[in-house]
Design a protein around this motif. Structure first.
Motif, PDB file in Angstrom:
ATOM      1  N   LEU A  99       1.721   5.211  -6.163  1.00 31.26           N
ATOM      2  CA  LEU A  99       2.468   4.241  -5.364  1.00 31.26           C
ATOM      3  C   LEU A  99       3.869   4.027  -5.914  1.00 31.26           C
ATOM      4  O   LEU A  99       4.829   3.847  -5.153  1.00 31.26           O
ATOM      5  N   ALA A 100       4.002   4.051  -7.236  1.00 34.39           N
ATOM      6  CA  ALA A 100       5.321   3.862  -7.854  1.00 34.39           C
ATOM      7  C   ALA A 100       6.282   4.976  -7.466  1.00 34.39           C
ATOM      8  O   ALA A 100       7.510   4.776  -7.451  1.00 34.39           O
ATOM      9  N   GLU A 101       5.742   6.139  -7.160  1.00 31.58           N
ATOM     10  CA  GLU A 101       6.571   7.271  -6.743  1.00 31.58           C
ATOM     11  C   GLU A 101       6.794   7.288  -5.233  1.00 31.58           C
ATOM     12  O   GLU A 101       7.352   8.244  -4.687  1.00 31.58           O
ATOM     13  N   GLY A 102       6.332   6.224  -4.544  1.00 31.38           N
ATOM     14  CA  GLY A 102       6.508   6.159  -3.094  1.00 31.38           C
ATOM     15  C   GLY A 102       5.478   6.942  -2.319  1.00 31.38           C
ATOM     16  O   GLY A 102       5.688   7.246  -1.135  1.00 31.38           O
ATOM     17  N   GLY A 103       4.350   7.254  -2.958  1.00 30.02           N
ATOM     18  CA  GLY A 103       3.325   8.055  -2.306  1.00 30.02           C
ATOM     19  C   GLY A 103       2.279   7.226  -1.592  1.00 30.02           C
ATOM     20  O   GLY A 103       2.262   5.992  -1.654  1.00 30.02           O
ATOM     21  N   ALA A 104       1.393   7.925  -0.891  1.00 30.63           N
ATOM     22  CA  ALA A 104       0.276   7.299  -0.188  1.00 30.63           C
ATOM     23  C   ALA A 104      -1.007   7.549  -0.968  1.00 30.63           C
ATOM     24  O   ALA A 104      -1.271   8.673  -1.397  1.00 30.63           O
ATOM     25  N   PHE A 105      -1.791   6.486  -1.117  1.00 30.00           N
ATOM     26  CA  PHE A 105      -3.030   6.588  -1.885  1.00 30.00           C
ATOM     27  C   PHE A 105      -4.199   6.133  -1.026  1.00 30.00           C
ATOM     28  O   PHE A 105      -4.154   5.056  -0.413  1.00 30.00           O
ATOM     29  N   GLY A 106      -5.236   6.954  -0.957  1.00 35.50           N
ATOM     30  CA  GLY A 106      -6.428   6.618  -0.185  1.00 35.50           C
ATOM     31  C   GLY A 106      -7.509   6.048  -1.077  1.00 35.50           C
ATOM     32  O   GLY A 106      -7.739   6.532  -2.192  1.00 35.50           O
ATOM     33  N   ILE A 107      -8.168   5.004  -0.596  1.00 32.24           N
ATOM     34  CA  ILE A 107      -9.182   4.341  -1.405  1.00 32.24           C
ATOM     35  C   ILE A 107     -10.337   3.894  -0.514  1.00 32.24           C
ATOM     36  O   ILE A 107     -10.143   3.567   0.663  1.00 32.24           O
ATOM     37  N   TYR A 108     -11.538   3.900  -1.087  1.00 32.64           N
ATOM     38  CA  TYR A 108     -12.732   3.427  -0.387  1.00 32.64           C
ATOM     39  C   TYR A 108     -13.196   2.139  -1.064  1.00 32.64           C
ATOM     40  O   TYR A 108     -13.833   2.195  -2.128  1.00 32.64           O
ATOM     41  N   PRO A 109     -12.878   0.982  -0.486  1.00 37.03           N
ATOM     42  CA  PRO A 109     -13.256  -0.277  -1.132  1.00 37.03           C
ATOM     43  C   PRO A 109     -14.762  -0.421  -1.360  1.00 37.03           C
ATOM     44  O   PRO A 109     -15.178  -1.155  -2.264  1.00 37.03           O
TER      45      PRO A 109
END
Length: 228
Positions: A113-123
């Protein structure tokens, strides 16, 4: 992203998504809710191993997911191909048996995220084996509060039929991927106790996912089976 990773991702994303779309013809709803640039958290329900392939295949920007470190440590031709496959989809290895894995996964996500990217997560934490939507763990909210990145809820339908738990081969099933409106937490929880803020944000995400998928909410956490 390193130069070699950019090349690998560029090649794979020009070939794999069109192929997957041609074979499985996913029904995509709400893609306009996904920002084209900037840090982004995609929070999805989790029904199948292929969820981490389906989402990057329909999103027109790189999306990183965590994956078991075992997938990167195989030997022989099969092990190398598997490693290259996961790296092509920007999967990031995590040792889930390490007692510090949860903290390490948050640090990894924050770096993306700090690099401006997208991160996928399964809560939910792990795949649902009974079709219900389990209570979300608050790591997704912690990421949003720390990074300031918006959360886009994602609802997957029928990926459990595309590749059921325990199956090694995908089937010809049309899946639906729905992207909800972004949840921007910046400034909304100032002065709210951290624990309460994380819980409220996470519940908002899971409620949005439930509305998109129609899944029954279990009301309890999903625990990972010993052999998963």
């Amino acid at each position: 992203m390193r130069q070699d990773e950019r090349v690998l991702y560029g090649v794979s994303h020009r070939i794999v998504p069109p192929l997957l779309k041609a074979v499985w013809r996913p029904h995509v709803i709400g893609l306009e809710h996904v920002p084209a640039t900037g840090p982004l958290i995609l929070a999805s329900n989790h029904q199948s191993f292929v969820d981490s392939v389906v989402i990057p295949a329909v999103v027109p920007r790189p999306v990183s997911f965590l994956a078991k470190s075992d997938y990167f440590e195989g030997t022989g031709i099969k092990g190398r191909l598997m490693k290259e496959w996961f790296e092509a989809f920007r999967a990031l290895p995590i040792d889930r048996d390490d007692s510090k894995a949860a903290l390490a996964s948050l640090d990894t996500a924050l770096s993306v995220l700090a690099e401006g990217g997208a991160f996928g997560i399964y809560p939910e934490g792990t795949r649902s084996r009974d079709g219900r939507l389990y209570r979300g763990r608050t790591g997704v909210a912690q990421l949003a509060l720390t990074s300031g990145a918006p959360i886009v809820p994602v609802g997957l339908r029928d990926t459990d039929k595309l590749q059921p738990v325990g199956s090694n081969r995908p089937r010809l099933v049309r899946v639906t991927v729905t992207f909800g409106e972004a949840i921007d937490v910046r400034g909304q929880y100032d002065g709210v106790p951290p624990g309460r803020a994380r819980r409220e944000i996470t519940d908002r995400v899971m409620t949005a996912i439930a509305a998109m998928t129609g899944q029954e909410q279990a009301g309890v956490y999903n625990e990972r089976p010993p052999d998963a």
